[in-house]
Design a protein around this motif. Structure first.
Motif, PDB file in Angstrom:
ATOM      1  N   ALA A 106       1.098  -1.218   0.016  1.00  0.00           N
ATOM      2  CA  ALA A 106       0.119   0.148   0.113  1.00  0.00           C
ATOM      3  C   ALA A 106       0.620   1.231   0.126  1.00  0.00           C
ATOM      4  O   ALA A 106       0.599   1.927  -0.621  1.00  0.00           O
ATOM      5  CB  ALA A 106      -0.571  -0.258   1.280  1.00  0.00           C
ATOM      6  N   LEU A 107       2.086   1.006   0.693  1.00  0.00           N
ATOM      7  CA  LEU A 107       3.130   2.813   0.889  1.00  0.00           C
ATOM      8  C   LEU A 107       3.847   2.556  -0.283  1.00  0.00           C
ATOM      9  O   LEU A 107       3.707   3.831  -1.066  1.00  0.00           O
ATOM     10  CB  LEU A 107       3.943   1.881   2.232  1.00  0.00           C
ATOM     11  CG  LEU A 107       3.059   1.881   3.434  1.00  0.00           C
ATOM     12  CD1 LEU A 107       4.350   2.374   4.189  1.00  0.00           C
ATOM     13  CD2 LEU A 107       3.243   3.958   3.231  1.00  0.00           C
ATOM     14  N   ALA A 108       3.519   1.254  -1.439  1.00  0.00           N
ATOM     15  CA  ALA A 108       3.992   1.821  -2.506  1.00  0.00           C
ATOM     16  C   ALA A 108       3.608   2.369  -3.518  1.00  0.00           C
ATOM     17  O   ALA A 108       3.566   2.707  -5.076  1.00  0.00           O
ATOM     18  CB  ALA A 108       4.453   0.346  -3.112  1.00  0.00           C
ATOM     19  N   VAL A 109       1.944   2.483  -3.587  1.00  0.00           N
ATOM     20  CA  VAL A 109       1.722   2.987  -4.463  1.00  0.00           C
ATOM     21  C   VAL A 109       1.237   4.392  -4.788  1.00  0.00           C
ATOM     22  O   VAL A 109       0.961   5.712  -5.257  1.00  0.00           O
ATOM     23  CB  VAL A 109      -0.584   2.520  -3.316  1.00  0.00           C
ATOM     24  CG1 VAL A 109      -1.265   3.204  -4.703  1.00  0.00           C
ATOM     25  CG2 VAL A 109       0.035   1.318  -4.328  1.00  0.00           C
ATOM     26  N   LEU A 110       2.278   5.243  -3.205  1.00  0.00           N
ATOM     27  CA  LEU A 110       2.135   6.806  -2.552  1.00  0.00           C
ATOM     28  C   LEU A 110       2.892   7.171  -3.151  1.00  0.00           C
ATOM     29  O   LEU A 110       4.121   6.206  -3.567  1.00  0.00           O
ATOM     30  CB  LEU A 110       2.068   6.507  -0.736  1.00  0.00           C
ATOM     31  CG  LEU A 110       0.993   5.839  -0.002  1.00  0.00           C
ATOM     32  CD1 LEU A 110       1.163   6.957   0.854  1.00  0.00           C
ATOM     33  CD2 LEU A 110      -0.572   6.528  -0.223  1.00  0.00           C
ATOM     34  N   THR A 111       3.186   8.715  -3.876  1.00  0.00           N
ATOM     35  CA  THR A 111       4.006   9.051  -3.961  1.00  0.00           C
ATOM     36  C   THR A 111       5.869   9.095  -3.126  1.00  0.00           C
ATOM     37  O   THR A 111       4.559   9.464  -1.450  1.00  0.00           O
ATOM     38  CB  THR A 111       3.311  10.566  -4.551  1.00  0.00           C
ATOM     39  OG1 THR A 111       3.504  12.021  -3.202  1.00  0.00           O
ATOM     40  CG2 THR A 111       2.828  10.794  -5.573  1.00  0.00           C
ATOM     41  N   PRO A 112       6.701   9.556  -3.161  1.00  0.00           N
ATOM     42  CA  PRO A 112       7.656   9.244  -1.952  1.00  0.00           C
ATOM     43  C   PRO A 112       7.095  11.049  -0.946  1.00  0.00           C
ATOM     44  O   PRO A 112       8.179  10.579   0.519  1.00  0.00           O
ATOM     45  CB  PRO A 112       8.890  10.011  -2.970  1.00  0.00           C
ATOM     46  CG  PRO A 112       8.748   9.588  -4.494  1.00  0.00           C
ATOM     47  CD  PRO A 112       7.188   9.584  -4.655  1.00  0.00           C
TER      48      PRO A 112
END
Length: 169
Positions: A106-112
């Protein structure tokens, strides 16, 4: 036991390098610290002879490798037949691993930038103004990134919301 001559200086000079080597061998800071401590304790007992040999760092690294092999060596377990089979099994603890994998995806979907805001706000427990100062942006930008990131996480992995509510109660 008194400090053998030169041992303290050796540890001071080469301790960081030995710690880095131990971390590369173990992949864990705590285990690496234990490994270095164990190797240095074994080395201190024979320091005069080792120092006279000319390359004490190589000796310590060899001790670290041997100690790590000893720790990882499979132990023979003795099995005893139980008189009765237990009625219930232990708790299933695999759910924690599932949640960690789900969270990472899920965190990988977010922008940096969104990940940075969430990390600083909720892991480092910084205020919105502290996050804004750290990221060199406005407080409004921090609020917007937080709102968007949490909304995206709720959409991508709603199961995580239930897990966090369970942890609170």
């Amino acid at each position: 036991m008194t400090d053998p001559e030169g041992f303290h200086e050796f540890v001071t000079a080469r301790g960081v390098a030995l710690s880095r080597t131990a971390f590369l061998l173990t992949g864990d800071h705590h285990t690496a610290a234990d490994l270095v401590q164990e190797a240095l304790a074994k080395t201190a007992a024979r320091w005069r002879r080792i120092a006279a040999g000319g390359n004490p760092e190589a000796y310590v690294r060899t001790v670290m490798l041997n100690q790590l092999r000893t720790w990882r060596r499979p132990r023979r377990l003795a099995f005893f037949a139980a008189a009765e089979v237990p009625e219930t099994a232990g708790p299933d603890e695999s759910g924690g691993s599932d949640r960690k994998i789900m969270l990472a995806r899920a965190l990988a979907v977010l922008t940096p930038r969104q990940r940075a805001v969430l990390y600083l706000r909720f892991y480092e427990d910084l205020s919105e103004s502290q996050v804004a100062a750290r990221l060199n942006c406005s407080v409004g930008t921090v609020k917007r990134h937080t709102h968007d990131a949490l909304g995206r996480l709720r959409a991508v992995a709603p199961q995580l919301l239930g897990a966090s509510e369970e942890a609170r109660s």
